[in-house]
Design a protein around this motif. Structure first.
Motif, short mmCIF file in Angstrom:
data_model
loop_
_atom_site.label_atom_id
_atom_site.label_comp_id
_atom_site.label_asym_id
_atom_site.label_seq_id
_atom_site.Cartn_x
_atom_site.Cartn_y
_atom_site.Cartn_z
N GLU A 1 0.85 -1.19 0.00
CA GLU A 1 0.00 0.00 0.00
C GLU A 1 0.89 1.24 0.00
OE1 GLU A 1 -2.10 -1.82 3.22
OE2 GLU A 1 -1.32 -0.36 4.64
N HIS A 2 0.43 2.27 -0.65
CA HIS A 2 1.25 3.47 -0.85
C HIS A 2 0.47 4.69 -0.39
CE1 HIS A 2 4.16 6.19 -2.55
NE2 HIS A 2 3.25 6.73 -3.35
N ARG A 3 1.05 5.47 0.50
CA ARG A 3 0.37 6.63 1.05
C ARG A 3 0.67 7.88 0.22
NH1 ARG A 3 -2.41 7.94 5.46
NH2 ARG A 3 -2.11 5.85 6.35
N VAL A 4 -0.39 8.62 -0.08
CA VAL A 4 -0.30 9.91 -0.75
C VAL A 4 -1.08 10.91 0.11
CG1 VAL A 4 -0.73 11.23 -2.86
CG2 VAL A 4 -0.24 8.78 -3.01
N GLY A 5 -0.37 11.62 0.98
CA GLY A 5 -1.06 12.52 1.91
C GLY A 5 -1.99 11.75 2.82
#
Length: 226
Positions: free
Chosen positions: A114-118
């Motif tokens: 999973e990749h966090r963007v803000g």
């Protein structure tokens, strides 16, 4: 940050997200990869990158279809996608999906479950996320909606859908995928565990000719209108 919708993709600030490319998916017979399919995926991806100039491009799972061995045409298409990112100075990243069993054979770039963007978490959506977020961007179910007898790929936007966070489900980026009609689906019919209340999912359709999105009532209300 508010998302921008464009050609089955989503833009979050400086991040471009596409999902379910299923590179190599065929139409049956002996064709592992129909002629022209890879070119369509790469060229539309290039157009998105040129329009939005992202710092990073994230594939939210199922970059590949499932194979025992990966056809050369699939390798060429994946290389084309990476070339688009390299030329634009955009960092590519894949959050692997359930179909990406052969991903390591064609992808040596960065991956993350999973990749966090803000305040947003991007993932494929076939499994529950480990982290919590205000918004989850997923793929996996390939949503489409039937409008007056015509099926159209759609985004699904659900408020307070999972652990108090919103969910945005992307349609499959691959135009070969027929997709799944969601008009009468309940939460139990979705494969993604992040869908908890299908009645409150709002379909959003990208109008290619007008270059804009068209929003429809939530599925619960939409069904009552049919």
């Amino acid at each position: 940050m508010d998302p921008t919708y464009d050609d089955r993709a989503l833009v979050l600030g400086d991040t471009l997200v596409v999902a379910d490319l299923h590179v190599g998916r065929g139409t049956g017979g002996n064709l592992a990869f129909p002629v022209g399919s890879g070119t369509d995926v790469v060229e539309r991806f290039r157009d998105l990158v040129e329009r939005h100039d992202p710092d990073e491009a994230v594939v939210a799972g199922d970059l590949l279809h499932s194979f025992r061995t990966v056809p050369r045409t699939v390798e060429d298409t994946v290389a084309g996608l990476r070339s688009v990112c390299r030329d634009a100075g955009a960092r590519p990243l894949v959050t692997p999906g359930n179909h990406d069993t052969m991903l390591d054979s064609v992808w040596d770039g960065p991956t993350a479950a999973e990749h966090r963007v803000g305040d947003t978490l991007v993932l494929h959506g076939h499994e529950p996320p480990e982290e919590e977020a205000d918004r989850y961007v997923v793929g996996h179910d390939h949503p489409t909606i039937d409008i007056e007898g015509q099926r159209r790929p759609c985004y699904l936007v659900g408020r307070d859908q999972y652990r108090g966070g919103d969910v945005v489900m992307l349609p499959s980026f691959n135009r070969l995928n027929a997709g799944v009609e969601v008009n009468r689906m309940s939460a139990a019919d979705f494969q993604s565990p992040l869908v908890t209340d299908a009645d409150r999912l709002e379909p959003v359709v990208w109008d290619e000719d007008a270059r804009e999105t068209v929003s429809f009532p939530q599925l619960g209300e939409f069904r009552r209108m049919l």
